[in-house]
Design a protein around this motif. Structure first.
Motif, short mmCIF file in Angstrom:
data_model
loop_
_atom_site.label_atom_id
_atom_site.label_comp_id
_atom_site.label_asym_id
_atom_site.label_seq_id
_atom_site.Cartn_x
_atom_site.Cartn_y
_atom_site.Cartn_z
N HIS A 7 -7.18 -5.30 -0.03
CA HIS A 7 -6.99 -3.87 0.27
C HIS A 7 -6.36 -3.19 -0.94
O HIS A 7 -5.13 -3.13 -1.05
CB HIS A 7 -6.12 -3.75 1.52
CG HIS A 7 -6.07 -2.37 2.11
ND1 HIS A 7 -5.72 -2.14 3.44
CD2 HIS A 7 -6.29 -1.13 1.59
CE1 HIS A 7 -5.74 -0.84 3.69
NE2 HIS A 7 -6.07 -0.21 2.57
N HIS A 42 -10.93 5.18 0.11
CA HIS A 42 -11.19 5.88 1.36
C HIS A 42 -12.63 6.40 1.38
O HIS A 42 -13.03 7.22 0.53
CB HIS A 42 -10.23 7.05 1.53
CG HIS A 42 -8.81 6.61 1.77
ND1 HIS A 42 -8.41 6.00 2.94
CD2 HIS A 42 -7.70 6.68 0.99
CE1 HIS A 42 -7.12 5.72 2.87
NE2 HIS A 42 -6.66 6.12 1.70
N GLU A 67 -12.38 1.57 2.67
CA GLU A 67 -11.53 1.74 3.85
C GLU A 67 -12.08 2.97 4.57
O GLU A 67 -11.95 4.10 4.08
CB GLU A 67 -10.07 1.95 3.46
CG GLU A 67 -9.17 2.14 4.69
CD GLU A 67 -7.68 2.18 4.37
OE1 GLU A 67 -7.31 2.55 3.24
OE2 GLU A 67 -6.89 1.85 5.28
N HIS A 75 -8.21 3.46 10.54
CA HIS A 75 -8.65 2.93 9.26
C HIS A 75 -9.18 1.51 9.45
O HIS A 75 -8.51 0.67 10.06
CB HIS A 75 -7.50 2.90 8.25
CG HIS A 75 -7.11 4.25 7.76
ND1 HIS A 75 -6.18 4.45 6.77
CD2 HIS A 75 -7.57 5.50 8.10
CE1 HIS A 75 -6.06 5.75 6.53
NE2 HIS A 75 -6.88 6.40 7.34
N HIS A 153 -4.24 -2.48 8.65
CA HIS A 153 -2.81 -2.25 8.99
C HIS A 153 -2.61 -1.89 10.47
O HIS A 153 -2.10 -0.82 10.80
CB HIS A 153 -2.19 -1.18 8.07
CG HIS A 153 -3.03 0.06 7.82
ND1 HIS A 153 -3.37 0.93 8.83
CD2 HIS A 153 -3.57 0.55 6.69
CE1 HIS A 153 -4.08 1.92 8.31
NE2 HIS A 153 -4.23 1.71 7.02
N ASP A 205 -2.48 -2.97 0.12
CA ASP A 205 -2.83 -1.56 0.32
C ASP A 205 -2.34 -0.76 -0.90
O ASP A 205 -1.79 0.32 -0.78
CB ASP A 205 -2.22 -1.01 1.62
CG ASP A 205 -2.89 0.28 2.09
OD1 ASP A 205 -3.82 0.76 1.42
OD2 ASP A 205 -2.45 0.82 3.14
ZN LIG Z 1 -5.13 3.00 5.59
#
Ligand SMILES: [Zn+2]
Ligand SMILES: [Zn+2]
Length: 240
Positions: A7, A42, A67, A75, A153, A205
């Protein structure tokens, strides 16, 4: 065992730091001994091909994906194998993303850059909007491409499947579940014992250079490949 961070955001994500360029990310992955990284901007895959090209040269396996923000504002991480599937995923994302122009001053730059850090493209539409597809529709689409689907997450208080829906839909086929880096996996599993059958991963992340290296998942793989990663995720109880 190979260290995997599945991620990672790049400069293409509006919230991603301007320093998160393809060359920088591969250099950081090498510095921290990460053999596998997942590129998850994203709602866009457009930075993946260049990072994969550099990763191949430098001995870092790059898992290509995004994501995705579902219409429920959940997400999820999605990865696919090969350029053809990546293009199909990109078409799907472009078709379903609302056409809201990005406000650079407010949200940040959305740039695709090459190895030399030259700007190739600036994404016009805001990538952090929710697409108009449900979590189930996205899961089915990703799996129709033979992909990997991981709710992101899930212990987070916003934009997680548990915060938005309250539970993991029983029919949802997740290849793994991701917990935030500070989550206590044992406590979380005690509180959510119905999720025990899923594999748990932890990832950085990363949005900023300083986010790298702290958190990763060890995958039981000899030689990294898409299928080897998918198989490793299917085995329960990975050491984290
Ligand atoms: Zn996220
Ligand atoms: Zn993220």
């Amino acid at each position: 065992m190979i260290k995997a961070d599945l991620h990672v955001h790049t400069v293409l994500s509006p919230c991603g730091d301007i320093e998160m360029t393809p060359a920088f990310i591969i250099a950081k992955a090498k510095e921290f001994g990460l053999g596998i990284i997942g590129i998850t901007d994203h709602n866009s895959t457009l930075q993946c091909a260049e990072i994969k090209r550099i990763g191949d040269k430098e001995g870092v396996f790059v898992l290509c994906g995004a994501e995705i923000t579902t219409k429920e504002e959940v997400h999820v991480l999605a990865f696919v194998d090969g350029q053809e599937n990546l293009e199909k995923l990109q078409v799907y994302l472009t078709d379903h993303l609302p056409k809201i122009p990005n406000n650079v001053g407010f949200f940040g730059y959305q740039l695709v850059v090459n190895e030399k850090e030259e700007i190739i493209k600036e994404e016009e539409y805001l990538l952090i909007s929710a697409i108009d597809q449900s979590i189930e529709q996205i899961e089915r689409f990703v799996h129709s491409l033979g992909g990997i689907f991981i709710p992101a997450h899930i212990d987070k208080r916003q934009n997680s499947v548990l915060s938005q829906l309250g539970f993991l839909p029983p029919g949802l086929k997740a290849d793994a579940l991701e917990l935030t880096k500070n989550a206590d996996t044992d406590t979380f599993m005690l509180q959510n014992s119905y999720l025990k059958k899923y594999n748990i991963i932890k990832s950085s992340d990363a949005h900023f250079p300083g986010d790298f290296g702290e958190v990763y998942t060890k995958l039981n793989i000899d030689t990294p490949s898409f299928n080897a990663i998918k198989e490793a995720l299917a085995i329960n109880k990975l050491p984290i």
